[in-house]
Design a protein around this motif. Structure first.
Motif, PDB file in Angstrom:
ATOM      1  N   PRO A   1       0.586  -0.861   0.083  1.00  0.00           N
ATOM      2  CA  PRO A   1      -0.074   0.233  -0.599  1.00  0.00           C
ATOM      3  C   PRO A   1       0.444   0.935  -0.471  1.00  0.00           C
ATOM      4  O   PRO A   1      -0.062   1.867  -0.098  1.00  0.00           O
ATOM      5  N   ASP A   2       2.531   1.370   0.174  1.00  0.00           N
ATOM      6  CA  ASP A   2       3.232   2.243  -0.034  1.00  0.00           C
ATOM      7  C   ASP A   2       3.870   2.181  -0.813  1.00  0.00           C
ATOM      8  O   ASP A   2       3.989   1.619  -1.414  1.00  0.00           O
ATOM      9  N   ARG A   3       4.327   3.601  -0.905  1.00  0.00           N
ATOM     10  CA  ARG A   3       4.383   4.153  -2.105  1.00  0.00           C
ATOM     11  C   ARG A   3       6.084   4.466  -1.921  1.00  0.00           C
ATOM     12  O   ARG A   3       6.401   5.985  -0.858  1.00  0.00           O
ATOM     13  N   VAL A   4       7.312   3.830  -1.815  1.00  0.00           N
ATOM     14  CA  VAL A   4       8.686   4.973  -1.080  1.00  0.00           C
ATOM     15  C   VAL A   4       9.057   4.749  -1.927  1.00  0.00           C
ATOM     16  O   VAL A   4      10.082   3.704  -2.775  1.00  0.00           O
ATOM     17  N   SER A   5      10.427   5.111  -1.867  1.00  0.00           N
ATOM     18  CA  SER A   5      11.268   5.504  -2.720  1.00  0.00           C
ATOM     19  C   SER A   5      13.171   4.489  -1.828  1.00  0.00           C
ATOM     20  O   SER A   5      12.533   3.961  -0.795  1.00  0.00           O
ATOM     21  N   ARG A   6      13.920   4.316  -2.211  1.00  0.00           N
ATOM     22  CA  ARG A   6      15.435   3.243  -2.029  1.00  0.00           C
ATOM     23  C   ARG A   6      15.053   4.123  -0.861  1.00  0.00           C
ATOM     24  O   ARG A   6      15.813   3.176   0.278  1.00  0.00           O
ATOM     25  N   MET A   7      15.994   5.259   0.203  1.00  0.00           N
ATOM     26  CA  MET A   7      16.665   5.885   0.962  1.00  0.00           C
ATOM     27  C   MET A   7      15.183   6.136   1.706  1.00  0.00           C
ATOM     28  O   MET A   7      16.097   5.785   2.716  1.00  0.00           O
ATOM     29  N   GLU A   8      13.704   5.694   1.762  1.00  0.00           N
ATOM     30  CA  GLU A   8      12.993   5.784   2.761  1.00  0.00           C
ATOM     31  C   GLU A   8      13.029   4.376   3.019  1.00  0.00           C
ATOM     32  O   GLU A   8      12.542   4.063   4.729  1.00  0.00           O
ATOM     33  N   MET A   9      12.598   2.975   2.190  1.00  0.00           N
ATOM     34  CA  MET A   9      13.239   1.041   2.711  1.00  0.00           C
ATOM     35  C   MET A   9      14.318   1.252   3.519  1.00  0.00           C
ATOM     36  O   MET A   9      13.856   0.907   4.735  1.00  0.00           O
ATOM     37  N   ALA A  10      15.178   2.311   3.940  1.00  0.00           N
ATOM     38  CA  ALA A  10      16.343   2.154   4.403  1.00  0.00           C
ATOM     39  C   ALA A  10      16.090   3.121   4.796  1.00  0.00           C
ATOM     40  O   ALA A  10      16.404   2.488   7.032  1.00  0.00           O
ATOM     41  N   LYS A  11      15.691   3.712   5.725  1.00  0.00           N
ATOM     42  CA  LYS A  11      15.273   4.641   6.532  1.00  0.00           C
ATOM     43  C   LYS A  11      14.390   3.387   7.579  1.00  0.00           C
ATOM     44  O   LYS A  11      14.238   3.628   8.558  1.00  0.00           O
ATOM     45  N   SER A  12      13.413   3.119   6.915  1.00  0.00           N
ATOM     46  CA  SER A  12      12.351   2.509   7.602  1.00  0.00           C
ATOM     47  C   SER A  12      12.967   1.034   7.941  1.00  0.00           C
ATOM     48  O   SER A  12      12.573   0.895   9.622  1.00  0.00           O
ATOM     49  N   VAL A  13      14.193   0.885   7.848  1.00  0.00           N
ATOM     50  CA  VAL A  13      15.064  -0.365   8.425  1.00  0.00           C
ATOM     51  C   VAL A  13      15.785  -0.012   9.483  1.00  0.00           C
ATOM     52  O   VAL A  13      15.925  -0.638  10.563  1.00  0.00           O
ATOM     53  N   ALA A  14      16.314   1.450   9.328  1.00  0.00           N
ATOM     54  CA  ALA A  14      16.801   2.292  10.292  1.00  0.00           C
ATOM     55  C   ALA A  14      16.316   2.891  12.180  1.00  0.00           C
ATOM     56  O   ALA A  14      16.806   2.043  12.849  1.00  0.00           O
ATOM     57  N   THR A  15      15.197   2.816  10.964  1.00  0.00           N
ATOM     58  CA  THR A  15      13.902   3.672  12.344  1.00  0.00           C
ATOM     59  C   THR A  15      14.285   2.101  14.181  1.00  0.00           C
ATOM     60  O   THR A  15      13.942   2.189  13.879  1.00  0.00           O
ATOM     61  N   TYR A  16      13.587   1.504  12.654  1.00  0.00           N
ATOM     62  CA  TYR A  16      13.359  -0.072  13.019  1.00  0.00           C
ATOM     63  C   TYR A  16      14.761  -0.481  14.408  1.00  0.00           C
ATOM     64  O   TYR A  16      14.066  -0.801  15.219  1.00  0.00           O
ATOM     65  N   ARG A  17      15.372  -0.894  14.047  1.00  0.00           N
ATOM     66  CA  ARG A  17      16.499  -1.085  14.407  1.00  0.00           C
ATOM     67  C   ARG A  17      17.451  -0.137  15.328  1.00  0.00           C
ATOM     68  O   ARG A  17      18.597   0.025  16.417  1.00  0.00           O
ATOM     69  N   GLY A  18      16.821   1.461  15.229  1.00  0.00           N
ATOM     70  CA  GLY A  18      17.891   2.220  15.631  1.00  0.00           C
ATOM     71  C   GLY A  18      18.918   2.542  15.570  1.00  0.00           C
ATOM     72  O   GLY A  18      19.875   3.481  16.456  1.00  0.00           O
ATOM     73  N   TYR A  19      18.848   2.694  13.907  1.00  0.00           N
ATOM     74  CA  TYR A  19      20.525   2.513  13.630  1.00  0.00           C
ATOM     75  C   TYR A  19      20.568   4.117  13.146  1.00  0.00           C
ATOM     76  O   TYR A  19      19.897   4.739  13.247  1.00  0.00           O
ATOM     77  N   ASP A  20      22.032   4.380  13.252  1.00  0.00           N
ATOM     78  CA  ASP A  20      22.413   5.911  12.853  1.00  0.00           C
ATOM     79  C   ASP A  20      21.442   6.565  11.777  1.00  0.00           C
ATOM     80  O   ASP A  20      22.141   5.738  10.978  1.00  0.00           O
ATOM     81  N   LEU A  21      20.834   7.389  11.755  1.00  0.00           N
ATOM     82  CA  LEU A  21      20.104   7.989  10.649  1.00  0.00           C
ATOM     83  C   LEU A  21      21.186   8.331   9.265  1.00  0.00           C
ATOM     84  O   LEU A  21      21.217   8.122   7.896  1.00  0.00           O
TER      85      LEU A  21
END
Length: 321
Positions: free
Chosen positions: A248-268
């Motif tokens: 359901p979501d239109r996402v860029s490659r960057m937004e995909m990466a940010k989703s992973v980083a946000t869930y894991r708590g990585y440095d954006l």
């Protein structure tokens, strides 16, 4: 008593094929279908066989059709065929277009199905969002197919071949399929796991901010396929269906990466935003092939999970394995 339906998964040891087989085997007791699958290796992965012991494996050469007659002889003519087999890496298709066409256009499979007497099998064929040109957002199924690379061209050729030969089919134009690893790990890089790995290592990584997709969770794709099989059984009529299969979501490659980083708590700050036009990948890539999935939701009453939810489930599965 009604005849039990025979279901054949072509490309059963691939990523989607394995997830589908495991779900079909676990669909209930007793198993509602007789189940078989094809593989191209000398032997199928033992890890897979141990989980789906009720499914019968057949080695098949999709280029020549060698092996299909053995299925007819020892399994029977299937009522449902799900074709998951493909060369799906765009650069690999660009490097070897002949192999891409030979594998991605299922001529030997379709010709075998056409040889059946008194049976019109239901073919579910996995296509791709890369049949679209990528110059607008939210493509609909009736939009013109103008692929920009060999992968997309081979998939359009497959769609045209199927529609010209078959009378009972569903063609699923799938976006990026992501989710947990398979029971027998596949060799290809999985998108969420790859992003997780590089960010966990503390590497700065470039991601495109201007290339958009509607990634879909693998379990949703499996549910869509199983729902189509049940719909065909209950309706009792041939289908001739094209459907967009995306999240359901239109996402860029960057937004995909940010989703992973946000869930894991990585440095954006590890995520570096770049334009897709700044990188030569050796193959043209459509900029925006996000898809309108309203037809999917209306037809099957299935609403795929959000990208954020799918990322969470994928990474939790990685933690558990």
């Amino acid at each position: 008593m009604a005849e039990r339906k025979r279901v054949l998964v072509v490309g059963g040891n691939g990523y989607l094929g394995q997830h589908l087989l495991v779900s079909l085997v676990g669909a209930g007791e007793p198993l509602p279908y007789d189940l078989a699958f094809t593989h191209h290796r000398p032997v199928p992965p033992p890890e897979l066989l141990s989980v789906i012991s009720s499914a019968i494996p057949f080695r098949v050469d999709l280029h020549t059709g060698d092996g299909f007659e053995a299925i007819s002889q020892f399994f029977g003519q299937p009522h449902v065929v799900v074709n998951c087999a493909a060369i799906s890496v765009p650069r690999a298709c660009e490097v070897d277009p002949d192999a891409a066409m030979a594998t991605n256009v299922p001529s030997s499979l379709v010709n075998w199905l056409l040889s059946f007497e008194g049976c019109d099998p239901f073919l579910i064929h996995l296509s791709t969002d890369q049949v679209y040109e990528g110059i607008k957002s939210f493509y609909k199924e009736e939009d013109e197919t103008v692929p920009v690379n060999m992968y997309g061209k081979s998939k359009v050729a497959a769609e045209e071949f199927i529609t010209s030969k078959c009378s009972n089919f569903a063609i699923l134009r799938s976006s990026i399929i992501y989710g947990p690893q398979t029971v027998a790990p596949v060799e290809k890089s999985l998108p969420i796991q790859w992003i997780d790995k590089v960010l966990a290592a503390g590497q700065e990584v470039e991601f495109f901010y201007d290339e958009f997709r509607c990634p879909i969770y693998v379990k949703d794709v499996v549910n869509i396929i199983i729902s189509l099989i049940k719909k065909w059984q209950s309706d009792g009529e041939p289908m001739q269906l094209f459907v967009n299969v995306g999240g359901p979501d239109r996402v860029s490659r960057m937004e995909m990466a940010k989703s992973v980083a946000t869930y894991r708590g990585y440095d954006l700050s590890l995520i570096k935003s770049v334009s897709a036009s700044s990188v030569n990948r050796g193959v043209a890539s459509p900029a925006d092939i996000s898809m309108d999935i309203s037809k999917l939701i209306r037809l099957l009453s299935i609403t795929p999970v959000s990208f954020g939810h799918g990322v969470k489930d994928t990474l939790q599965s990685s933690n558990a394995s």
